[in-house]
Design an enzyme around this catalytic site. Structure first.
Site, PDB file in Angstrom:
ATOM      1  N   GLY A 188      36.281  36.222  40.254  1.00  0.00           N
ATOM      2  CA  GLY A 188      35.890  37.634  40.230  1.00  0.00           C
ATOM      3  C   GLY A 188      34.783  37.989  41.191  1.00  0.00           C
ATOM      4  CB  SER A 189      32.506  38.560  42.685  1.00  0.00           C
ATOM      5  OG  SER A 189      33.449  37.821  43.411  1.00  0.00           O
TER       6      SER A 189
END
Length: 220
Positions: A188-189
């Site tokens: 993620g991110s």
């Protein structure tokens, strides 16, 4: 932060930093089946398939248009705005942010040819990366690059709520090429781009991008 080496070309269809996770899940799955834990083994088999899929590393056709700057990440554009100042460029700039969810390819690519001037790592929090304040509060790794034509820009990996490890494999002083793999953020991110104020932006908020393939805009 993980400073693992990264091959210039993908040897396997999965990203090299993910090999240890794939090996661990395969090992656990095999042990569970070996000892007759069929239900647990089936669950870990599904986990193994997901981990292999998450760390997929497809080849991309890199646009060769002169002055074109490509996306560093797969995801969705969530910010396109002018900034009076930033921690990464001395002058006012344009900020473009790309949010990666858990279903996106997470391999990051160099946006434009140039030389790495500086790399700055900031430890920090792990709040939802879609929040703008994540750019200054979350764990992040900034790479400042000077293009061959003298233009300066920065690409910043920002960890998110689930992401807990930033991978960066380039060094200060290294010459980098548009579209090269240079790292990833595991699970993620987001990626933030800080670009010169006269940069010609070609994407809008809500648009989907592919690392190394989508043109974010053009250097002047």
């Amino acid at each position: 932060m993980d400073n693992s080496k990264w091959p210039a070309r993908a040897v396997l269809p999965v990203a090299q930093p993910g090999l240890k996770f794939i090996f661990i899940t395969i090992l656990i799955t095999g042990m569970l089946f070996y000892f007759g834990r069929m239900v647990s083994g089936s669950i870990f088999l599904a986990v193994t398939v997901f981990v292999c899929w998450f760390f997929r590393d497809p080849d991309r056709i890199i646009p060769q248009e002169e002055k074109s700057l490509v996306s560093p990440a797969d995801g969705k554009v969530i910010i396109v705005e002018n900034r009076g100042k930033s921690d990464y460029l001395p002058d006012p700039c344009i900020k473009v942010s790309i949010f990666m969810n858990v279903f996106n390819v997470h391999v990051n690519r160099v946006p434009f040819d140039g030389k790495v001037q500086k790399i700055v790592y900031h430890p920090g929090k792990f709040m939802n990366a879609s929040f703008d304040k994540a750019s200054v509060l979350n764990e992040r790794n900034a790479v400042m690059i000077q293009a061959d034509g003298g233009e300066k820009f920065a690409v910043v990996q920002v960890a998110g709520l689930v992401a807990r490890r930033i991978v960066n494999c380039i060094k200060e002083g290294e010459q980098v090429k548009k579209g090269d793999r240079y790292g990833m953020i595991q699970f993620g991110s987001r990626l933030d781009l800080y670009l010169p104020l006269d940069f010609d932006v070609a994407v809008r908020v809500g648009e989907k991008t592919k690392a190394g393939a989508t043109i974010i805009g053009y250097m002047k």
